[in-house]
Design a protein around this motif. Sequence first.
Motif, mmCIF file in Angstrom:
data_model
loop_
_atom_site.group_PDB
_atom_site.id
_atom_site.type_symbol
_atom_site.label_atom_id
_atom_site.label_comp_id
_atom_site.label_asym_id
_atom_site.label_seq_id
_atom_site.Cartn_x
_atom_site.Cartn_y
_atom_site.Cartn_z
ATOM 1 N N ILE A 136 0.835 -1.201 0.000
ATOM 2 C CA ILE A 136 0.000 0.000 0.000
ATOM 3 C C ILE A 136 0.872 1.255 0.000
ATOM 4 C CG2 ILE A 136 -1.640 1.340 1.365
ATOM 5 C CD1 ILE A 136 -2.875 -1.324 2.244
ATOM 6 N N GLY A 137 2.005 1.182 0.674
ATOM 7 C CA GLY A 137 2.888 2.336 0.702
ATOM 8 C C GLY A 137 4.035 2.269 -0.286
ATOM 9 N N ALA A 138 4.182 1.155 -0.983
ATOM 10 C CA ALA A 138 5.358 0.960 -1.840
ATOM 11 C C ALA A 138 5.135 1.518 -3.236
ATOM 12 C CB ALA A 138 5.709 -0.526 -1.896
ATOM 13 N N PHE A 139 4.750 2.789 -3.300
ATOM 14 C CA PHE A 139 4.558 3.431 -4.595
ATOM 15 C C PHE A 139 5.622 4.502 -4.819
ATOM 16 C CE2 PHE A 139 1.354 4.953 -1.485
ATOM 17 C CZ PHE A 139 2.003 6.116 -1.108
ATOM 18 N N THR A 140 6.695 4.465 -4.022
ATOM 19 C CA THR A 140 7.685 5.528 -4.101
ATOM 20 C C THR A 140 8.654 5.353 -5.259
ATOM 21 O OG1 THR A 140 9.032 4.314 -2.493
ATOM 22 C CG2 THR A 140 7.614 6.066 -1.651
ATOM 23 N N LEU A 141 8.961 4.108 -5.641
ATOM 24 C CA LEU A 141 9.978 3.907 -6.670
ATOM 25 C C LEU A 141 9.629 4.596 -7.987
ATOM 26 C CD1 LEU A 141 12.693 2.726 -7.333
ATOM 27 C CD2 LEU A 141 11.582 0.569 -7.948
ATOM 28 N N PRO A 142 8.377 4.495 -8.488
ATOM 29 C CA PRO A 142 8.081 5.223 -9.717
ATOM 30 C C PRO A 142 8.257 6.743 -9.592
ATOM 31 C CG PRO A 142 6.388 3.585 -9.280
ATOM 32 C CD PRO A 142 7.234 3.673 -8.058
ATOM 33 N N PHE A 143 8.162 7.259 -8.355
ATOM 34 C CA PHE A 143 8.280 8.695 -8.145
ATOM 35 C C PHE A 143 9.703 9.126 -7.792
ATOM 36 C CE2 PHE A 143 3.768 8.017 -7.564
ATOM 37 C CZ PHE A 143 3.200 9.154 -8.115
ATOM 38 N N LEU A 144 10.606 8.153 -7.553
ATOM 39 C CA LEU A 144 11.939 8.510 -7.091
ATOM 40 C C LEU A 144 12.668 9.375 -8.110
ATOM 41 C CD1 LEU A 144 14.085 8.323 -4.933
ATOM 42 C CD2 LEU A 144 14.782 6.098 -5.870
ATOM 43 N N GLY A 145 12.567 9.010 -9.389
ATOM 44 C CA GLY A 145 13.200 9.814 -10.426
ATOM 45 C C GLY A 145 12.619 11.216 -10.495
ATOM 46 N N VAL A 146 11.293 11.314 -10.325
ATOM 47 C CA VAL A 146 10.645 12.629 -10.344
ATOM 48 C C VAL A 146 11.094 13.464 -9.145
ATOM 49 C CG1 VAL A 146 8.432 13.840 -10.321
ATOM 50 C CG2 VAL A 146 8.670 11.679 -11.572
ATOM 51 N N VAL A 147 11.197 12.837 -7.964
ATOM 52 C CA VAL A 147 11.635 13.551 -6.765
ATOM 53 C C VAL A 147 13.054 14.084 -6.941
ATOM 54 C CG1 VAL A 147 12.273 13.244 -4.333
ATOM 55 C CG2 VAL A 147 10.104 12.345 -5.167
ATOM 56 N N LEU A 148 13.939 13.241 -7.469
ATOM 57 C CA LEU A 148 15.324 13.680 -7.662
ATOM 58 C C LEU A 148 15.391 14.846 -8.643
ATOM 59 C CD1 LEU A 148 17.036 10.172 -7.903
ATOM 60 C CD2 LEU A 148 17.289 11.822 -6.048
ATOM 61 N N THR A 149 14.525 14.815 -9.648
ATOM 62 C CA THR A 149 14.542 15.868 -10.669
ATOM 63 C C THR A 149 13.864 17.141 -10.182
ATOM 64 O OG1 THR A 149 14.492 14.184 -12.404
ATOM 65 C CG2 THR A 149 13.910 16.417 -13.044
#
Length: 404
Positions: A30-43
């Motif tokens: 339920i909380g493991a949706f961060t990986l798809p956003f990791l690149g966006v966060v870094l950018t």
Amino acid sequence: MSAVATLTGPWRGLSRTVWILVVARAVNRIGAFTLPFLGVVLTVEFGASLGQTGLILAVFGAATIPSRLLGGQLADRLGRRLTIVLGLSGCAIAQLWIALSHTLWSAVLATILLGLAFEIYEPPSQAMIADVTEPSDRPAAYGLYSAALAAAGVLAGLLAAAISHGDLRWLFVADAITCLSCAALVALALQSDARLGTDKATAAGPAVPVPPDERQQVVSVWRDRRLLLLLAGGTIFATIYMQIIIGLPLTLLEQGLPKSGIGIILAISAITLIAAQRLLRVQNLDDFRSISIGYVLLAAGLVVCAVAGSLAVFVIAAILWSLGDLFLLTRYLTQASGLAPDQARGRYLAVFGLSWGIATTIAPLTVTQLLESAGPRGLWLTSAAVAVALAVLQPWFRKRLAPA
């Protein structure tokens, strides 16, 4: 037949251990949706360039390789339950570190730590499922595992869509909370490894004595050529899968579509997996035929993704590749667990799981390079061509993975 019986039909008779693992993993998912956003966060949050983002994500992927191997070693030596708890706790610490970072370098160090802890959970959980199920029940057990992840993925996608309107760092806080919740559930509800072994032996009947020299034999997983071939095929599949995870958010960002669309697509993908589990009789197919069909559907979704220009078309693409995932994900796990002797199952699954670490290292580089040189269309058409090639090669894999 009741609605509940119809829904759980393929999974009735699975052990309590499998259900606890599934519930715990669903909580974490339920909380493991961060990986798809990791690149966006870094950018977006830390100002990294596209090239820097690709390199950082590649370092993250490289860090998951020793993570997976460590998970397999600890699973066979310290026990499945303790290894699961350690891995999830490490992920929670890294996620909170990312959320609290104020500089790019701090976020990079936290990302590396996340990679080092990211895969520790998988070998012990997959091995424990195989430990308590018969070979004929493993496709159903791994299917339940995937279905639960998909169900949790619906909530994950919707939650990601809601949180992503604000500060993306809150995604990592939410993931850390679910990691700790999952670790607590495993620690409190799951039986010890010794007790699990006793329960399985009791269910199977009288134990057959094993000679001491056989018990002490060290199994060299790297000498099993069938496992290495399966690792090669699984790595190519995992690379395509990770290219979707990493490349889709960057594609939407490049085309000016809202970042909340990523969560919507993830939710639709999960709903597709759940619905298809009930509508399609995937369990009736053998592994190689299922994999061939899966790659054809995956390729179709990637082709649609290549020509997509709106969120609605990306949703259609997601439905197609999610149907492909239904035919693919559980079959690779079934094949890998079937190759493994009981005393080395954790290590076998850890070695096979290196496919995900290698893929997570390669995919950020291929995604960013192809996006820069060929654009989204080149990225997705190239991935589709590789998927078609893997579908065609399945008869060749069948011959070489047959028991000696």
